[in-house]
Design an enzyme around this catalytic site. Structure first.
Site, mmCIF file in Angstrom:
data_model
loop_
_atom_site.group_PDB
_atom_site.id
_atom_site.type_symbol
_atom_site.label_atom_id
_atom_site.label_comp_id
_atom_site.label_asym_id
_atom_site.label_seq_id
_atom_site.Cartn_x
_atom_site.Cartn_y
_atom_site.Cartn_z
ATOM 1 N N HIS A 179 -0.177 -10.061 -1.813
ATOM 2 C CA HIS A 179 0.797 -9.597 -2.959
ATOM 3 C C HIS A 179 2.141 -8.586 -2.268
ATOM 4 O O HIS A 179 1.767 -8.180 -1.185
ATOM 5 C CB HIS A 179 0.122 -9.231 -4.002
ATOM 6 C CG HIS A 179 -0.601 -7.996 -3.731
ATOM 7 N ND1 HIS A 179 -1.716 -8.067 -3.402
ATOM 8 C CD2 HIS A 179 -0.401 -6.672 -3.745
ATOM 9 C CE1 HIS A 179 -2.539 -6.940 -3.121
ATOM 10 N NE2 HIS A 179 -1.704 -6.082 -3.401
ATOM 11 N N GLU A 210 -6.270 3.398 0.292
ATOM 12 C CA GLU A 210 -4.929 2.982 0.549
ATOM 13 C C GLU A 210 -4.518 2.798 1.889
ATOM 14 O O GLU A 210 -3.656 2.095 2.320
ATOM 15 C CB GLU A 210 -4.092 3.766 -0.336
ATOM 16 C CG GLU A 210 -2.687 3.330 -0.530
ATOM 17 C CD GLU A 210 -2.565 1.858 -1.149
ATOM 18 O OE1 GLU A 210 -3.479 1.552 -1.953
ATOM 19 O OE2 GLU A 210 -1.518 1.283 -1.020
ATOM 20 N N HIS A 262 0.670 -7.493 1.606
ATOM 21 C CA HIS A 262 -0.613 -7.266 1.950
ATOM 22 C C HIS A 262 -1.838 -7.594 1.151
ATOM 23 O O HIS A 262 -1.373 -8.268 0.266
ATOM 24 C CB HIS A 262 -0.697 -5.366 2.052
ATOM 25 C CG HIS A 262 -0.745 -4.973 0.666
ATOM 26 N ND1 HIS A 262 0.203 -4.874 -0.060
ATOM 27 C CD2 HIS A 262 -1.659 -4.579 -0.064
ATOM 28 C CE1 HIS A 262 0.112 -4.094 -1.148
ATOM 29 N NE2 HIS A 262 -1.142 -4.167 -1.033
ATOM 30 N N GLU A 290 -7.178 -5.285 -7.556
ATOM 31 C CA GLU A 290 -6.125 -4.224 -7.692
ATOM 32 C C GLU A 290 -5.691 -4.376 -9.240
ATOM 33 O O GLU A 290 -5.189 -5.572 -9.377
ATOM 34 C CB GLU A 290 -5.137 -4.150 -6.987
ATOM 35 C CG GLU A 290 -3.782 -3.330 -7.269
ATOM 36 C CD GLU A 290 -2.810 -3.396 -6.204
ATOM 37 O OE1 GLU A 290 -3.074 -3.315 -5.027
ATOM 38 O OE2 GLU A 290 -1.860 -3.881 -6.482
ATOM 39 N N HIS A 312 -6.052 -6.807 0.213
ATOM 40 C CA HIS A 312 -7.328 -5.760 0.607
ATOM 41 C C HIS A 312 -8.837 -6.486 -0.074
ATOM 42 O O HIS A 312 -8.857 -7.316 -0.784
ATOM 43 C CB HIS A 312 -7.042 -4.445 -0.144
ATOM 44 C CG HIS A 312 -6.342 -4.500 -1.345
ATOM 45 N ND1 HIS A 312 -6.626 -4.868 -2.523
ATOM 46 C CD2 HIS A 312 -4.897 -4.089 -1.353
ATOM 47 C CE1 HIS A 312 -5.616 -4.612 -3.357
ATOM 48 N NE2 HIS A 312 -4.450 -4.307 -2.813
ATOM 49 N N ARG A 347 6.621 -2.137 -1.273
ATOM 50 C CA ARG A 347 5.317 -1.824 -0.652
ATOM 51 C C ARG A 347 4.989 -3.252 0.145
ATOM 52 O O ARG A 347 4.882 -4.251 -0.926
ATOM 53 C CB ARG A 347 4.237 -1.537 -1.628
ATOM 54 C CG ARG A 347 2.884 -1.791 -1.518
ATOM 55 C CD ARG A 347 2.228 -0.454 -0.465
ATOM 56 N NE ARG A 347 1.038 -0.457 -0.344
ATOM 57 C CZ ARG A 347 0.201 -1.010 0.808
ATOM 58 N NH1 ARG A 347 1.054 -1.617 1.598
ATOM 59 N NH2 ARG A 347 -0.923 -0.978 0.961
#
Ligand code: NAG
Ligand code: NAG
Length: 450
Positions: free
Chosen positions: A202, A227, A157, A163, A159, A154
């Site tokens: 992360h 997401e 990125h 999280e 946000h 993944r």
């Protein structure tokens, strides 16, 4: 359905005594005992201003594995379906089709199966999400179920929300840096967790420990998280003039000839080395007190009368300042007791087993929902609720709060610590019943002693 159905009261006592999970509604027979003795006839308190609540036990009428044709019928109420029927869904949602007579009013939907979320399929994995778009009542938190094949990434990125994650299967390597340039890398196993504060960059990569890779649950501290709107390394670089990239990284512009033209999001790769360590940083590694992950799998479960619990919040995992969680196991026949959380909404996730929850929304409003593996639940702050194991195997679920502390208030403990005369004046219970109330919070209580 037989026309000679037993009375509500006999149905009530029957369900209370022998349970329900294996019963077809048509199998109801004569009562085996009278309902729990109470004061409906023997005590007429001077303060009584309303009629007693009906005696109906209102147990669940069937579960997903019952060999019945589910019908919208409970006691003398309702009747069968003549039109089309989605039987598998009705089997899963007994208390929506045939609600307990204690349900009333309008309560927003508090069940979302990830099975109903559109999935985002990528080479190497997938992701599906629940947020306010599909469950409008869930304003404080959102969730994602994500799967990565061994080695799949993944991508790097960040946000706008924090999280929190719980590993469901397999193991992953996470990499993170904090705003001080301190570095962090960890490999985590099933039931371990991580927490990335808002904006902290992360990556997540499935290791080869499990040949199938990994699946994990992500929880975000905002109900409108999506997401599909995270800040991705590849997406950004594909949208910066290459002349600027060359200047920023002090390289020749041709160094960026092969960067992806759009985001990768999830993509396959070779698994990380078993002995991977964080790249040495001149600023050092993240201090232990600010670690981004926590070996929740190693926290012993506290045994309870009807199951067990283990809790993680910022008292043991200091960086997790906006998410607290409990992993609860409720044995067959047992129940997460009647309680509420004073100031924080609860986002829950069912890992295994079958459960039933009624949320009490004040003002005479209550609604009962049924849950199974892979379902999300939600309980707004202060709404009273319980979670009953309605199956024949242990019920395991996560209770997650947008909070730095796990907190709840037990109805039983509250009443046990209230002057007995005051309790009696409200509920018309006999002295012996009140004296029996437990002053210690039980969290999960064992099967009924009826
Ligand atoms: C992970 O998934 C595999 C394959 O379905 C299963 O055999 C295993 O029990 C799962 N492990 C956990 C911890 O759930
Ligand atoms: C109250 O609950 C505690 C914790 O489960 C238990 O140890 C104790 O025996 C209970 N007390 C009574 C009177 O049932």
């Amino acid at each position: 359905m037989p026309s000679s159905r037993p009375s509500l009261a006999s149905l009530a006592s029957f369900l209370a005594v022998i349970g329900f999970a294996c019963l077809a509604p048509a199998a109801f027979a004569a009562p085996l005992s009278s309902p729990t003795p109470n004061s409906i006839l023997s005590v007429v308190p001077a303060s009584a201003t309303v009629a007693p609540a009906p005696e109906d036990a209102n147990g669940i009428l069937w579960t997903e594995t019952s060999d019945v044709m589910p019908e919208p019928q409970r006691g003398s109420l309702g009747t069968n379906i003549l039109g089309p029927q989605n039987v598998p869904l009705d089997l899963q949602n007994a208390d929506l089709l045939a609600p307990p007579s204690t349900d009333a009013g309008t309560v927003g939907n508090v069940k979302w199966p990830f099975s109903l979320s559109p999935n985002r399929l990528q080479t190497g994995g997938w992701a599906r999400q629940q947020n306010v778009n599909v469950m409008p009542i869930a304003t404080e938190m959102a969730g994602v179920d994500m799967r990565l094949e061994a080695g799949a990434i993944r991508e790097l990125h960040w946000h706008k929300t924090a999280e929190w994650a719980f590993i469901l299967n397999g193991s992953v390597q996470i990499t993170v840096i904090n705003p001080n340039g301190q570095n962090y890398l960890a490999t985590l196993n099933p039931s371990d967790i991580w927490y990335f504060p808002a904006g902290v960059p992360h990556s997540i990569q499935a290791t080869a420990d499990n040949p199938a890779g990994s699946e994990f649950l992500l929880v975000f501290d905002s109900g409108d998280f999506s997401e599909d709107s995270t800040f991705l390394l590849t997406d950004w670089l594909a949208h910066v003039p290459k002349e600027v990239l060359a200047k920023n990284f002090q390289t020749d512009i041709s160094a960026f000839d092969e960067i992806p033209g759009k985001e990768l999001y999830i993509f396959p790769s070779d698994p990380p080395a078993d002995d991977a360590v964080a790249v040495p940083s001149p600023q050092g590694t993240v201090p232990a007190s600010e670690a981004f992950s926590f070996e929740f799998s190693k926290v012993p479960r506290t045994p309870l009368a009807g199951g067990s619990v283990r809790i993680v919040d910022s008292t043991t995992f200091p960086i997790s300042t906006t998410i607290a969680a409990a992993e609860v196991i409720v044995d067959p026949g047992a129940m997460r007791e009647l309680h509420w959380h004073p100031s924080q909404d609860e986002w829950s996730y069912y890992i295994e087993g079958a459960g039933r929850m009624t949320v009490f929304a004040s003002s005479g409003q209550a609604r009962t929902f049924n849950y199974g593996a892979g379902d999300v639940g939600y309980v707004p702050a202060s709404f009273g609720h319980y979670i009953e194991n309605t199956g024949t195997t242990p019920l395991r679920f996560l209770e997650i709060f947008k909070s730095d502390r796990f907190q709840d208030i037990s109805l039983q403990q509250w009443l046990a610590l209230t002057p007995p005369a005051l309790v009696k004046a409200h509920l018309n219970l006999d002295d012996e019943t009140i004296a029996h109330f437990n002053k210690t919070k039980n969290t999960v209580i064992g099967p009924s002693k009826a």
